[in-house]
Design a protein around this motif. Structure first.
Motif, PDB file in Angstrom:
ATOM      1  N   ALA A  12      49.689  10.334 -18.503  1.00 57.44           N
ATOM      2  CA  ALA A  12      50.001   8.763 -19.234  1.00 57.44           C
ATOM      3  C   ALA A  12      50.602   9.463 -20.385  1.00 57.44           C
ATOM      4  CB  ALA A  12      48.517   8.203 -19.534  1.00 57.44           C
ATOM      5  N   ARG A  83      57.261  13.448 -16.220  1.00 57.97           N
ATOM      6  CA  ARG A  83      56.126  13.144 -15.796  1.00 57.97           C
ATOM      7  C   ARG A  83      55.646  14.681 -14.892  1.00 57.97           C
ATOM      8  NH1 ARG A  83      53.787  12.420 -10.807  1.00 57.97           N
ATOM      9  NH2 ARG A  83      52.209  10.661 -10.423  1.00 57.97           N
ATOM     10  N   SER A  86      53.875  16.873 -17.483  1.00 59.20           N
ATOM     11  CA  SER A  86      52.432  16.032 -18.012  1.00 59.20           C
ATOM     12  C   SER A  86      51.446  16.490 -16.734  1.00 59.20           C
ATOM     13  CB  SER A  86      52.609  14.675 -18.121  1.00 59.20           C
ATOM     14  OG  SER A  86      53.641  14.361 -18.936  1.00 59.20           O
ATOM     15  N   ALA A 110      50.084   3.802 -14.913  1.00 59.77           N
ATOM     16  CA  ALA A 110      50.892   2.287 -14.705  1.00 59.77           C
ATOM     17  C   ALA A 110      50.514   1.871 -13.520  1.00 59.77           C
ATOM     18  CB  ALA A 110      52.384   2.680 -14.897  1.00 59.77           C
ATOM     19  N   LYS A 214      53.387  -0.401  -9.501  1.00 57.17           N
ATOM     20  CA  LYS A 214      53.585   0.358 -10.706  1.00 57.17           C
ATOM     21  C   LYS A 214      54.013  -0.755 -11.776  1.00 57.17           C
ATOM     22  CE  LYS A 214      56.648   3.809 -11.305  1.00 57.17           C
ATOM     23  NZ  LYS A 214      57.257   5.026 -11.463  1.00 57.17           N
TER      24      LYS A 214
HETATM   25  O1  C5P Z   1      57.943   6.135 -16.146  1.00 55.82           O
HETATM   26  P1  C5P Z   1      57.159   6.054 -14.938  1.00 55.82           P
HETATM   27  O2  C5P Z   1      56.587   4.601 -14.717  1.00 55.82           O
HETATM   28  O3  C5P Z   1      57.707   6.499 -13.472  1.00 55.82           O
HETATM   29  O4  C5P Z   1      56.032   7.141 -15.106  1.00 55.82           O
HETATM   30  C1  C5P Z   1      54.952   7.233 -14.122  1.00 55.82           C
HETATM   31  C2  C5P Z   1      53.790   7.809 -14.700  1.00 55.82           C
HETATM   32  O5  C5P Z   1      53.896   9.083 -15.518  1.00 55.82           O
HETATM   33  C3  C5P Z   1      53.321   6.944 -15.762  1.00 55.82           C
HETATM   34  O6  C5P Z   1      51.825   6.998 -15.780  1.00 55.82           O
HETATM   35  C4  C5P Z   1      53.818   7.685 -17.152  1.00 55.82           C
HETATM   36  O7  C5P Z   1      52.701   7.564 -18.138  1.00 55.82           O
HETATM   37  C5  C5P Z   1      53.604   9.230 -16.763  1.00 55.82           C
HETATM   38  N1  C5P Z   1      54.511  10.012 -17.609  1.00 55.82           N
HETATM   39  C6  C5P Z   1      53.885  11.155 -18.095  1.00 55.82           C
HETATM   40  N2  C5P Z   1      54.642  11.921 -18.871  1.00 55.82           N
HETATM   41  C7  C5P Z   1      56.260  11.696 -18.809  1.00 55.82           C
HETATM   42  C8  C5P Z   1      56.567  10.628 -18.304  1.00 55.82           C
HETATM   43  C9  C5P Z   1      55.774   9.733 -17.437  1.00 55.82           C
HETATM   44  O8  C5P Z   1      52.679  11.608 -18.033  1.00 55.82           O
HETATM   45  N3  C5P Z   1      56.967  12.662 -19.570  1.00 55.82           N
END
Ligand code: C5P
Length: 241
Positions: A12, A83, A86, A110, A214
């Motif tokens: 997130a 992502r 993370s 998301a 999403k």
């Molecule tokens: O941007 P997108 O919708 O593709 O991101 C998918 C998921 O990855 C989301 O839950 C977003 O919060 C998370 N994310 C993350 N760290 C990042 C980019 C995205 O945790 N640097």
């Protein structure tokens, strides 16, 4: 799945640029709640986990205002630039607790419209699987490849093409190794399965519901609200994909 433990990772830490909002999309309001609270509440109600980790952006100042912040079952950690960073940060945080064969369920914050039946089916179909797999949907639309000047250069054969959703569920050791290798090789990884595929494994596709959307662009918010209303009233769409 009796002896293996089950861990939840929710990345997130995104900033949700495509949403063009004044805040990261996980903190937009939906059904009078933060989107993040809806996703986490639904996940935690749908299954029992041995630990729950949420990766947040280093400059996130919204989290303390959420309902989830006061849920002491949830642990937050700092996410990374991508992502996959993370997710990896969350796996590292589990290092001293998770065994190689344990399951890790990764779900995008998301995607608030996850149906509990989809999560059940994913777990059931992966029972005893050595690697893991993901919810996905067969592609319904015709696919075009764009060329210069936003023109179509090719129609891509859609037979056998599936859209990867989340949750994705992998053995802890497999996923950790796969993400570490991808990081080392400098690969851009947009879901867990692709990292695992790069290691030569074949994750299992489990058909999920197409309404597990999403939230990405502004019009998705109203759609998500509608879908949640339908799911929660037990109306219409059944548990089957
Ligand atoms: O941007 P997108 O919708 O593709 O991101 C998918 C998921 O990855 C989301 O839950 C977003 O919060 C998370 N994310 C993350 N760290 C990042 C980019 C995205 O945790 N640097």
């Amino acid at each position: 799945m009796s002896n293996t433990r089950f861990w939840l990772v929710v990345p997130a830490a995104g900033i949700g640029q495509r949403m063009k909002a004044d805040r990261p999309k996980q903190y937009l309001r939906l059904q009078n709640r933060y989107l993040l609270d809806i996703t986490l509440t639904r996940l935690l109600a749908a299954a029992e986990f041995d630990g729950r980790i949420v990766s947040l952006h280093g400059e996130d100042h919204w989290w303390p205002h959420t309902d989830s912040a006061s849920d002491d079952r949830i642990r937050t950690i700092q996410g990374g630039a991508q992502r996959s960073d993370s997710v990896m940060a969350a796996l590292r945080a589990l290092d001293s607790r998770a065994a190689s064969d344990d399951w890790v369920l990764v779900h995008d914050v998301a995607r608030p419209c996850l149906h509990p039946d989809d999560l059940k089916r994913l777990r059931k179909e992966l029972q005893g699987h050595p690697v893991g797999g993901l919810l996905a949907c067969p592609m319904a639309d015709t696919l075009k490849r764009m060329g210069p000047g936003q023109t179509v250069v090719e129609t891509v054969e859609r037979d056998g093409i599936w859209r990867a959703l989340t949750p994705q569920m992998f053995r802890y050791g497999v996923l950790r190794d796969a993400l570490a290798k991808a990081e080392h090789a400098g690969l851009v990884i947009t879901d867990e399965a692709s990292a695992v595929e790069h290691c030569g494994f074949r994750p299992r596709l489990v058909e999920g519901r197409a309404d597990n959307i999403k939230v990405t662009v502004p019009e998705d918010l109203a759609l998500a609200e509608f879908i949640l209303g339908r799911i929660d009233s037990g109306n219409g769409i059944t548990g089957d994909p």
